[in-house]
Design a protein around this motif. Structure first.
Motif, PDB file in Angstrom:
ATOM      1  N   UNK A   1      30.685  45.305  36.275  1.00 33.21           N
ATOM      2  CA  UNK A   1      31.341  44.202  35.341  1.00 33.21           C
ATOM      3  C   UNK A   1      32.729  43.626  36.090  1.00 33.21           C
ATOM      4  N   UNK A   2      33.695  44.487  36.681  1.00 30.59           N
ATOM      5  CA  UNK A   2      34.782  43.943  36.912  1.00 30.59           C
ATOM      6  C   UNK A   2      34.824  43.311  38.260  1.00 30.59           C
ATOM      7  N   UNK A   3      34.914  42.027  38.377  1.00 28.42           N
ATOM      8  CA  UNK A   3      34.920  41.194  39.627  1.00 28.42           C
ATOM      9  C   UNK A   3      36.297  40.774  40.116  1.00 28.42           C
ATOM     10  N   UNK A   4      37.207  41.359  39.502  1.00 26.29           N
ATOM     11  CA  UNK A   4      38.801  40.810  39.988  1.00 26.29           C
ATOM     12  C   UNK A   4      38.882  40.788  41.441  1.00 26.29           C
ATOM     13  N   UNK A   5      38.968  42.174  42.099  1.00 23.93           N
ATOM     14  CA  UNK A   5      38.936  42.132  43.416  1.00 23.93           C
ATOM     15  C   UNK A   5      37.933  41.775  44.104  1.00 23.93           C
ATOM     16  N   UNK A   6      36.743  41.557  43.785  1.00 26.92           N
ATOM     17  CA  UNK A   6      35.680  40.807  44.394  1.00 26.92           C
ATOM     18  C   UNK A   6      36.196  39.341  44.534  1.00 26.92           C
ATOM     19  N   UNK A   7      36.525  38.672  43.642  1.00 26.73           N
ATOM     20  CA  UNK A   7      36.946  37.511  43.721  1.00 26.73           C
ATOM     21  C   UNK A   7      38.085  37.256  44.501  1.00 26.73           C
TER      22      UNK A   7
END
Length: 188
Positions: free
Chosen positions: A3-9
């Protein structure tokens, strides 16, 4: 994908080397600008259409009962109108958190609606491989889901109604959004 895409972005799309970036908003970013921007223009992208196929565990729903929000799906020949915002790269600290629930940043050409020209810009997309993706359903099923959902940002229905109002103010027609709005109004 989580769900959490902060670090991936941040990993996939470092932006610190840029002075500014155009961001394309096609959903709540059209009517809810809770960030600073340098400029804004109505714009559109081609080959994409809005769909209420993404789950919202953090804004318009909860982890136990996610709401439904928009993503874009590829559609040859389609045109999706929205708002473009010129922002500084540090604005993505806030935007990546706001759009963290399965959305990835992607560069795409933006075309201005009321003047000639285009620019490269970023759009947030939620693809079927993210954990919050809900996928297609009938207009009435989507509306019923939205009517019964709420989260920290408020009732899911508010998202649909404000977006439909904003699109009308832009003199833009989106059959999917307006069909969901019609079904939703029968339930409210």
């Amino acid at each position: 994908m989580s769900h959490n895409t902060i670090s991936l972005n941040k990993q996939r799309q470092p932006l610190a080397h840029l002075e500014s970036v155009w961001l394309f908003g096609y959903g709540s970013l059209i009517y809810k600008t809770d960030f600073a921007y340098l400029d804004t223009k109505p714009a559109c992208i081609y080959g994409w259409q809005r769909r209420f196929w993404q789950g919202s565990h953090d804004h318009r729903g909860t982890p136990q009962a996610p709401g439904r929000v928009l993503t874009l799906i590829e559609a040859p020949g389609a045109r999706c109108a929205g708002m473009a915002y010129q922002v500084t790269p540090d604005t993505f600290e806030h935007l990546d958190h706001r759009e963290k629930n399965g959305y990835l940043r992607v560069f795409t050409p933006l075309h201005w609606l009321h003047e000639a020209g285009e620019a490269e810009g970023i759009v947030y997309l939620a693809t079927p491989d993210n954990a919050a993706y809900l996928g297609p359903a009938s207009d009435s099923e989507i509306a019923a889901h939205i009517a019964s959902s709420a989260g920290p940002s408020g009732p899911n229905s508010e998202y649909v109604l404000k977006l439909a109002q904003a699109l009308r103010a832009m003199n833009e027609h989106d059959e999917h959004v307006f069909a969901i709005e019609r079904e939703l109004l029968k339930l409210l």
